[in-house]
Write a protein that holds these residues in place. Sequence first.
Motif: not given
Lengths: 111, 113
Positions: A87, A99, A101-103, B33, B35, B40-43, B45, B102
């Motif tokens: 990532l 942050l 993030f990309g996938k 933080y 998240y 199928g999705q990114g992290l 926030f 982080q």
Amino acid sequence: EDQVTQSPEALRLQEGESSSLNCSYTVSGLRGLFWYRQDPGKGPEFLFTLYSAGEEKEKERLKATLTKKESFLHITAPKPEDSATYLCAVPPGAGSYQLTFGKGTKLSVIP
Amino acid sequence: GAGVSQSPSNKVTEKGKDVELRCDPISGHTALYWYRQSLGQGLEFLIYFQGNSAPDKSGLPSDRFSAERTGGSVSTLTIQRTQQEDSAVYLCASSLAGGETQYFGPGTRLLVL
């Protein structure tokens, strides 16, 4: 528009076959680009932070580089234990400390 | 030298119930933080705490989500009246200060039936 785009989505390599993962970003005033590794069922593990174009960092078989528009994660002679999702992430803008993030790129290294 | 810890590691609940997720940051880290990572999705926030400052709640998806951080250390993320779309992995991270590297915990896997 996504601020962070990673390619490819998935990559299969033979053990020992070197390759690169790409992370392109569109934020201005970059305040660091972060690479993480994530194994299934675990939280992301920090790898590198890059701050300025031309900067490079290395750790074992991994080397991260940064340009003004993208970052590359080069994997030299990978081993099966390098299999994971990689990532990249950037702070989205001035005054933001979280942050974006990309996938991710899911890397599989076949023995 | 303990890392970020989260509990529970897994949580199964019924739609409409409230859940609380806990995060213990690395000792000495002032920034924390939350998240969310969906299949199928990114992290994504959710919320950011820095010392005694007002938290940045700009990522919370609805008013059913809230979080607090007591004594500048432990944080609790609360989801009220859970929905099936809340099913995800909830990740906590901490850093020495805002903008620093982080470090993530192992996550809490939430399943809403």
